[in-house]
Enzyme design. Sequence first.
Site, PDB file in Angstrom:
ATOM      1  N   PHE A 152       0.768   4.896 -13.088  1.00  0.00           N
ATOM      2  CA  PHE A 152       1.385   5.896 -12.220  1.00  0.00           C
ATOM      3  C   PHE A 152       1.341   5.369 -10.796  1.00  0.00           C
ATOM      4  O   PHE A 152       0.276   5.212 -10.210  1.00  0.00           O
ATOM      5  CB  PHE A 152       0.686   7.257 -12.294  1.00  0.00           C
ATOM      6  CG  PHE A 152       1.396   8.266 -11.418  1.00  0.00           C
ATOM      7  CD1 PHE A 152       2.501   8.957 -11.891  1.00  0.00           C
ATOM      8  CD2 PHE A 152       1.004   8.472 -10.094  1.00  0.00           C
ATOM      9  CE1 PHE A 152       3.186   9.844 -11.067  1.00  0.00           C
ATOM     10  CE2 PHE A 152       1.691   9.360  -9.271  1.00  0.00           C
ATOM     11  CZ  PHE A 152       2.785  10.049  -9.765  1.00  0.00           C
ATOM     12  N   ASP A 198      -3.298  -0.756  -6.374  1.00  0.00           N
ATOM     13  CA  ASP A 198      -2.933   0.598  -5.962  1.00  0.00           C
ATOM     14  C   ASP A 198      -4.207   1.435  -5.999  1.00  0.00           C
ATOM     15  O   ASP A 198      -4.626   1.908  -7.057  1.00  0.00           O
ATOM     16  CB  ASP A 198      -1.850   1.171  -6.893  1.00  0.00           C
ATOM     17  CG  ASP A 198      -1.449   2.597  -6.497  1.00  0.00           C
ATOM     18  OD1 ASP A 198      -2.163   3.217  -5.692  1.00  0.00           O
ATOM     19  OD2 ASP A 198      -0.420   3.079  -7.030  1.00  0.00           O
ATOM     20  N   LYS A 223      -3.107   9.220  -0.175  1.00  0.00           N
ATOM     21  CA  LYS A 223      -3.911  10.408  -0.468  1.00  0.00           C
ATOM     22  C   LYS A 223      -5.028  10.653   0.576  1.00  0.00           C
ATOM     23  O   LYS A 223      -4.730  11.172   1.621  1.00  0.00           O
ATOM     24  CB  LYS A 223      -4.446  10.332  -1.891  1.00  0.00           C
ATOM     25  CG  LYS A 223      -3.287  10.426  -2.908  1.00  0.00           C
ATOM     26  CD  LYS A 223      -3.679  10.953  -4.265  1.00  0.00           C
ATOM     27  CE  LYS A 223      -2.452  11.363  -5.060  1.00  0.00           C
ATOM     28  NZ  LYS A 223      -1.944  10.368  -5.985  1.00  0.00           N
TER      29      LYS A 223
END
Length: 415
Positions: free
Chosen positions: A154, A239, A268
């Site tokens: 993802f 990531d 985030k």
Amino acid sequence: MTQRTSSTPGPQGGTATERQIAEAEAHSAHNYHPLPVVIAEAEGAWVTDVEGRRYVDMLAGYSALNFGHAHPRLVAAAKAQLERVTLTSRAFHHDRFARFCAELAELCGMEMVLPMNTGAEAVETAVKTARKWGYRVKGVPDGQAKIIVADGNFHGRTTTIISFSTDPEARADFGPYTPGFEVVPYGDLAALEAAVDDSTVAVLLEPIQGEAGVLVPPPGYLAGVRRVTAERGVLFVADEIQSGLGRTGRTFACEHEGVVPDVYVLGKALGGGVVPVSAVVSSREVLGVFRPGEHGSTFGGNPLACAVGLEVVAMLRSGEYQGRAAELGDHLHAELAGLLGAGLLTQVRGRGLWAGLDIPPERGTGRAVSEDLLTRGVLVKDTHTETIRLAPPLVISKDDLDWSLDRLRASLARR
Ligand SMILES: *Cc1c(COP(=O)(O)O)cnc(C)c1O
């Protein structure tokens, strides 16, 4: 306080919660399936809904709220900056930019930063960086650059990123797809090594796959990826949007295997749960490939984002949050091992204050458990059918963590 029976009917019939959900469904695209709770306020690890019920937030915005809701230091940094200057665009310099880039680079042990806003934008930026580096530095023939990714990945929701998703929900009906990616099984070093060829510019991986259910790769995998990529002149792009910035008990999840990638992709928690802040962080050799006009973003690296990001970096520099995540994470995983031993779970994965729990089918789906926990005052979210993810804010107290785990135990045991 957390009983749903305290709901009061509103003037148009139904509770305030029901009315707000109906209105949202009427006027917003149905691209999410939220739990039936409408949050009005939040502080630390706790949120309060429109009817005054309180819940422990055990999801923390998928790690965007690592420092909890409304952390005083982050709110103060944002407020102070709001009154000075919030946006300049990159047409001009501003006085928060240089320090943010320098201090974030230092936290990462890197040289250069390219700030963006959302995680997906940062991944897109990393893809463009790797391709350009491939053509300009590695000497890959134009248009041939290949990036290796893992199944179950993802990395966001843009058309290029979903082109290499293996999740039909994320991908179907959104083609034609961007070429240039090869998918290999996550955790399988031999498959990855076999996929590397002369046109490979990067391997893009989550060091722990969050969305896939907090999948931790086999020991030695990340170190193996580091060895293979170094030997073959391929960039290792990590990531760390969800895994990084304290979540696993270290600043970066890669550290657990002593691995330093070529490129970190961050997002985030970098925005402190206040504003979207993302970044690609790497060496001068890699990020130095960009020339003026070749990439950018109106809001990327704006003064407000940099002010909040700077405070996040300062908070991480102390090591306090990483320490909490490690210590409370050990406690969390010990407790979850107990639930596993009692047959209330079929599998537990994770690291630090981060866990994926598989629910035995006879005890309901992840969604059913999430809905039941909501009535007990605990917010969690399912992923796939049988999994729920726990990612409490790193500021959660041990008592609140135990309170939530007691409710999880009761919820699983009642079925
Ligand atoms: C959330 C996430 C993204 C995308 O970030 P957005 O801010 O939602 O675009 C990318 N990669 C990982 C690992 C993520 O968890």
